[in-house]
Design a protein around this motif. Structure first.
Motif, PDB file in Angstrom:
ATOM      1  N   ILE A   1       0.854  -1.187   0.000  1.00 10.93           N
ATOM      2  CA  ILE A   1       0.000   0.000   0.000  1.00 10.93           C
ATOM      3  C   ILE A   1       0.889   1.236   0.000  1.00 10.93           C
ATOM      4  N   GLY A   2       0.781   2.022  -1.062  1.00  9.52           N
ATOM      5  CA  GLY A   2       1.574   3.233  -1.187  1.00  9.52           C
ATOM      6  C   GLY A   2       0.789   4.467  -0.787  1.00  9.52           C
ATOM      7  N   ASN A   3       1.274   5.626  -1.205  1.00 11.80           N
ATOM      8  CA  ASN A   3       0.611   6.881  -0.859  1.00 11.80           C
ATOM      9  C   ASN A   3      -0.662   7.121  -1.658  1.00 11.80           C
ATOM     10  N   SER A   4      -0.758   6.512  -2.823  1.00  9.52           N
ATOM     11  CA  SER A   4      -1.932   6.764  -3.658  1.00  9.52           C
ATOM     12  C   SER A   4      -2.681   5.501  -4.060  1.00  9.52           C
ATOM     13  N   LYS A   5      -1.969   4.377  -4.202  1.00 11.57           N
ATOM     14  CA  LYS A   5      -2.626   3.150  -4.648  1.00 11.57           C
ATOM     15  C   LYS A   5      -2.064   1.924  -3.944  1.00 11.57           C
ATOM     16  N   LEU A   6      -2.685   0.814  -4.242  1.00 13.19           N
ATOM     17  CA  LEU A   6      -2.288  -0.484  -3.709  1.00 13.19           C
ATOM     18  C   LEU A   6      -1.823  -1.368  -4.859  1.00 13.19           C
ATOM     19  N   LYS A   7      -0.762  -2.134  -4.635  1.00 15.09           N
ATOM     20  CA  LYS A   7      -0.310  -3.132  -5.599  1.00 15.09           C
ATOM     21  C   LYS A   7      -0.425  -4.500  -4.947  1.00 15.09           C
ATOM     22  N   ALA A   8      -0.848  -5.487  -5.725  1.00 10.35           N
ATOM     23  CA  ALA A   8      -1.045  -6.821  -5.159  1.00 10.35           C
ATOM     24  C   ALA A   8      -0.467  -7.890  -6.067  1.00 10.35           C
TER      25      ALA A   8
ATOM     26  N   ILE B   1      -7.758 -12.698  -7.317  1.00  4.25           N
ATOM     27  CA  ILE B   1      -7.019 -12.927  -6.077  1.00  4.25           C
ATOM     28  C   ILE B   1      -6.687 -14.401  -5.906  1.00  4.25           C
ATOM     29  N   GLY B   2      -7.619 -15.264  -6.269  1.00  2.00           N
ATOM     30  CA  GLY B   2      -7.375 -16.698  -6.198  1.00  2.00           C
ATOM     31  C   GLY B   2      -7.608 -17.272  -4.809  1.00  2.00           C
ATOM     32  N   ASN B   3      -7.243 -18.519  -4.655  1.00  2.00           N
ATOM     33  CA  ASN B   3      -7.471 -19.247  -3.403  1.00  2.00           C
ATOM     34  C   ASN B   3      -6.291 -19.038  -2.452  1.00  2.00           C
ATOM     35  N   VAL B   4      -6.167 -17.815  -1.951  1.00  2.00           N
ATOM     36  CA  VAL B   4      -5.049 -17.472  -1.064  1.00  2.00           C
ATOM     37  C   VAL B   4      -5.385 -17.854   0.373  1.00  2.00           C
ATOM     38  N   ASP B   5      -4.336 -18.104   1.180  1.00  2.00           N
ATOM     39  CA  ASP B   5      -4.587 -18.497   2.566  1.00  2.00           C
ATOM     40  C   ASP B   5      -4.002 -17.522   3.586  1.00  2.00           C
ATOM     41  N   GLN B   6      -3.354 -16.445   3.113  1.00  2.00           N
ATOM     42  CA  GLN B   6      -2.794 -15.454   4.033  1.00  2.00           C
ATOM     43  C   GLN B   6      -2.503 -14.161   3.288  1.00  2.00           C
ATOM     44  N   ILE B   7      -2.681 -13.032   3.989  1.00  2.00           N
ATOM     45  CA  ILE B   7      -2.312 -11.717   3.465  1.00  2.00           C
ATOM     46  C   ILE B   7      -1.050 -11.252   4.186  1.00  2.00           C
ATOM     47  N   ILE B   8      -0.052 -10.841   3.431  1.00  2.00           N
ATOM     48  CA  ILE B   8       1.153 -10.234   3.994  1.00  2.00           C
ATOM     49  C   ILE B   8       1.279  -8.869   3.335  1.00  2.00           C
ATOM     50  N   TYR B   9       1.267  -7.802   4.144  1.00  2.00           N
ATOM     51  CA  TYR B   9       1.194  -6.479   3.533  1.00  2.00           C
ATOM     52  C   TYR B   9       2.083  -5.455   4.220  1.00  2.00           C
ATOM     53  N   SER B  10       2.363  -4.388   3.472  1.00  2.00           N
ATOM     54  CA  SER B  10       3.075  -3.223   3.995  1.00  2.00           C
ATOM     55  C   SER B  10       2.231  -1.997   3.699  1.00  2.00           C
TER      56      SER B  10
ATOM     57  N   LYS C   1      10.507   4.285  11.987  1.00  2.00           N
ATOM     58  CA  LYS C   1      10.230   5.533  11.278  1.00  2.00           C
ATOM     59  C   LYS C   1      10.691   5.476   9.819  1.00  2.00           C
ATOM     60  N   LEU C   2      11.550   4.522   9.500  1.00  2.00           N
ATOM     61  CA  LEU C   2      11.956   4.337   8.102  1.00  2.00           C
ATOM     62  C   LEU C   2      10.773   3.757   7.339  1.00  2.00           C
ATOM     63  N   GLY C   3      10.396   4.380   6.245  1.00  2.00           N
ATOM     64  CA  GLY C   3       9.271   3.891   5.454  1.00  2.00           C
ATOM     65  C   GLY C   3       9.450   2.429   5.080  1.00  2.00           C
ATOM     66  N   ILE C   4       8.424   1.632   5.321  1.00  2.00           N
ATOM     67  CA  ILE C   4       8.527   0.200   5.063  1.00  2.00           C
ATOM     68  C   ILE C   4       8.748  -0.092   3.584  1.00  2.00           C
TER      69      ILE C   4
END
Length: 252
Positions: free
Chosen positions: A11-18, A52-61, A104-107
């Motif tokens: 998740i960025g400042n304007s959009k999400l990439k997956a 998205i498909g048959n996913v079993d976990q979300i890992i996000y920043s 504080k460092l941007g992920i």
């Protein structure tokens, strides 16, 4: 244990990439499939289950609004799967964060230079151009030596158009960086020149920080890379999904 699919979200400042991350029965990565770029709310509240498909976990920043946590939580409930948020640590995977307050460092920066360092197995300069332009340098021992943050292409244009009376910008530009013959072209190409100049000086600065036998590898990422002239892009490796690549390291 069976093969599985994880859902990686940046998740960025304007959009999400997956992206989908495919794992074999032993937990080894067999491939990453980029799903696309979306608004956070549309992806989380109106998920395209076929994509998205048959996913079993979300890992996000997340480097955007803190409310995005609630959006991802809502998505996890819709998909009936668990989720994990990654934040910047003091040290991980052989890389050391230079910030006094590591979180504080941007992920996005952490994940990008982490992925680049693991890929190069040596010193790197990582430049990510999106809403903002970030530069990060990591030495051969995995020490983050710091970086820069400056406006991206769109913000440079907005700064001029919003704070001057007669300057206008917008429209498409070609690959070649030329001298403009109208105000719009001058603004666009001036912003592109600023991006290109930052890349060139970042390379020069990084080289001055290393010994003679260390040659850093340049990694370019982010949607704003298309604003760089081709001769600048050729100086490095164009890795559009470097942040997502960094998330892969956190898959257990």
């Amino acid at each position: 244990m069976t093969a599985s699919i994880k859902l990686l979200i940046e998740i960025g400042n304007s959009k999400l990439k997956a992206a989908q991350l495919h794992l074999d029965a032993k937990g080894g990565v067999t491939g990453m499939h980029y799903i696309g770029s979306y608004s956070v709310t549309s992806f989380c509240y109106r998920p395209n289950r076929e994509k998205i498909g048959n996913v079993d976990q979300i890992i996000y920043s997340n480097v955007g609004d803190r409310k995005n946590y609630q959006h991802v939580k809502a998505l996890s409930k819709k998909l009936k799967i668990r989720y994990q948020q990654i934040t910047s640590p003091a040290q991980a995977f052989g890389v050391t964060n230079s910030y006094d307050a590591p979180t504080k460092l941007g992920i996005d920066r952490w994940l990008a230079f982490l992925a680049a360092y693991k890929d190069a197995n040596g010193p790197v300069v990582v430049i990510d151009i999106g809403t903002a332009m970030t530069v990060d340098v990591v030495d051969g021992g995995g020490m983050h030596l710091g970086g820069w943050i400056s406006p991206g292409f769109r913000l440079m244009n907005l700064a001029l158009t919003e704070h001057t009376a007669l300057v206008r910008a917008g429209g498409h530009h070609g690959d070649e960086l030329t001298m403009g013959t109208n105000t719009k072209a001058c603004v666009q190409n001036g912003s592109r020149a600023a991006l290109a100049g930052t890349v060139l000086y970042a390379i020069q600065k990084a080289k001055s920080m290393f010994t003679d036998h260390e040659e850093p590898t340049l990694y370019l990422t982010g949607g704003g890379i298309n604003h760089l002239p081709p001769e600048i892009v050729k100086l490095g490796l164009n890795r559009p999904h470097l942040v997502l690549e960094g998330l892969i390291l956190y898959v257990k």
